[in-house]
Enzyme design. Structure first.
Site, PDB file in Angstrom:
ATOM      1  N   TYR A 161      37.381  34.777  45.593  1.00 14.48           N
ATOM      2  CA  TYR A 161      38.715  32.935  44.883  1.00 14.48           C
ATOM      3  C   TYR A 161      38.597  32.030  45.882  1.00 14.48           C
ATOM      4  O   TYR A 161      39.476  32.091  46.858  1.00 14.48           O
ATOM      5  CB  TYR A 161      39.674  33.600  44.475  1.00 14.48           C
ATOM      6  N   PRO A 220      44.529  38.174  30.120  1.00 10.78           N
ATOM      7  CA  PRO A 220      45.178  39.024  29.407  1.00 10.78           C
ATOM      8  C   PRO A 220      45.305  37.937  27.827  1.00 10.78           C
ATOM      9  O   PRO A 220      45.543  38.325  27.105  1.00 10.78           O
ATOM     10  CB  PRO A 220      46.264  39.070  30.362  1.00 10.78           C
ATOM     11  N   THR A 236      43.091  30.100  21.648  1.00 13.44           N
ATOM     12  CA  THR A 236      42.623  30.382  20.577  1.00 13.44           C
ATOM     13  C   THR A 236      44.626  31.086  20.218  1.00 13.44           C
ATOM     14  O   THR A 236      44.138  31.307  18.550  1.00 13.44           O
ATOM     15  CB  THR A 236      42.366  31.547  20.150  1.00 13.44           C
TER      16      THR A 236
END
Length: 280
Positions: free
Chosen positions: A58, A204, A209
């Site tokens: 990252y 998670p 959606t």
């Protein structure tokens, strides 16, 4: 199967709040984004988050440095977990790299960037298919024995890979993609549940959606909650070893996520949500 406890002991001894924070989307630049990221990391801790997940990949260390700037000296109960085993070539190509010298270098860099003497939970970001697994995990075991690593975890593994890994070293955690609609790694979660291994589902929440599914929206309305909170509550209810690490850059979403561990699904609600597998 249901669990109402809000904490879990990783490796049997390191207690964290089960709802953590994925730091992947916290940007170190430009300056205004960095300021917002620092604020959000600090607010997460203020809200009671005790597990934050980052990785060498990252920002190639920038994310680890950002967390140190925001939170060091760390609260005694805060676990900042990181991952190694992904490298970037001089040409910018990203690949798995589990060679011992690379893993050792990335761990040393993590210690420096996080300003700690030991990474309490170090995860192998991906298994490198070109390096013997015994060499990869053997190196992490040596680092643990040297006191640079507290506990060892894996990411994106199969049940067979987890079994092989556990023959080499104690595995404290597994981080695989898993959510209400994406349950490809259900067998891995079941294996972790049976062994008491922490399972950190990345992604998670099926972003954008969950609220569009009638069943999720209906359960959310019944609980006076949001669809995201229902998705997180379902994960927490799925197994006591599940430690969701939702990532966000917004304060309101952080507050929404952290509050999800107060929801309690009824058996009927859980059964309705269980039936949504494979609809993504």
């Amino acid at each position: 199967m249901a669990s109402t406890t809000t904490t879990f002991r990783i490796g049997g001894d390191l207690e964290v709040r089960r709802l953590g924070l994925g730091a992947m989307h916290l940007s170190a630049e430009p300056a205004d984004a960095r300021t917002a990221s620092l604020t959000l990391a600090r607010q997460a801790v203020e809200l009671g988050v005790t597990l934050i997940d980052t990785a060498h990949m990252y920002g190639w260390g920038a994310n680890e440095e950002l967390l140190a700037e925001a939170l060091h000296p760390y609260p005694e109960d805060l676990l900042v977990a990181t991952k190694v085993g992904i490298a970037r070539s001089p040409s910018g190509k990203v690949r798995t790299d589990g060679r011992p010298k690379v893993l050792r270098h990335q761990v040393d860099e993590a210690l420096r960037r996080l300003r700690v003497e030991r990474v309490e939970l170090l995860q192998l970001h991906r298994i490198d298919p070109e390096t013997p697994l015994a060499d990869q995990l053997g190196t992490l075991r040596e680092l643990r024995d040297e006191g640079k690593v507290g506990r060892i975890g894996l990411s994106e593994v199969t049940v067979a890979e987890l079994d092989r890994a556990r023959e080499i070293v104690d595995i404290a955690s597994v981080q695989n993609r898993y959510n209400l609609f994406d349950r490809e790694h259900e067998p891995v979660l079941d294996a972790c549940t049976a062994a008491g291994i922490a399972f950190l589902p990345w992604r998670p929440v099926a972003h954008g959606t969950s609220g569009e599914r009638a069943e999720v929206a209906a359960v959310a309305a019944e609980l006076g909650a949001t669809a995201t909170q229902v998705a997180l509550a379902w994960l927490l209810d799925r197994s006591p070893v599940v430690l969701p690490i939702p990532s966000t850059t917004r304060t309101d979403h952080l507050e929404e996520n952290v509050a999800a561990d107060r929801l309690r699904l009824t058996r009927a609600q859980r059964d309705r949500l269980d039936g949504l597998a494979g609809e993504a």
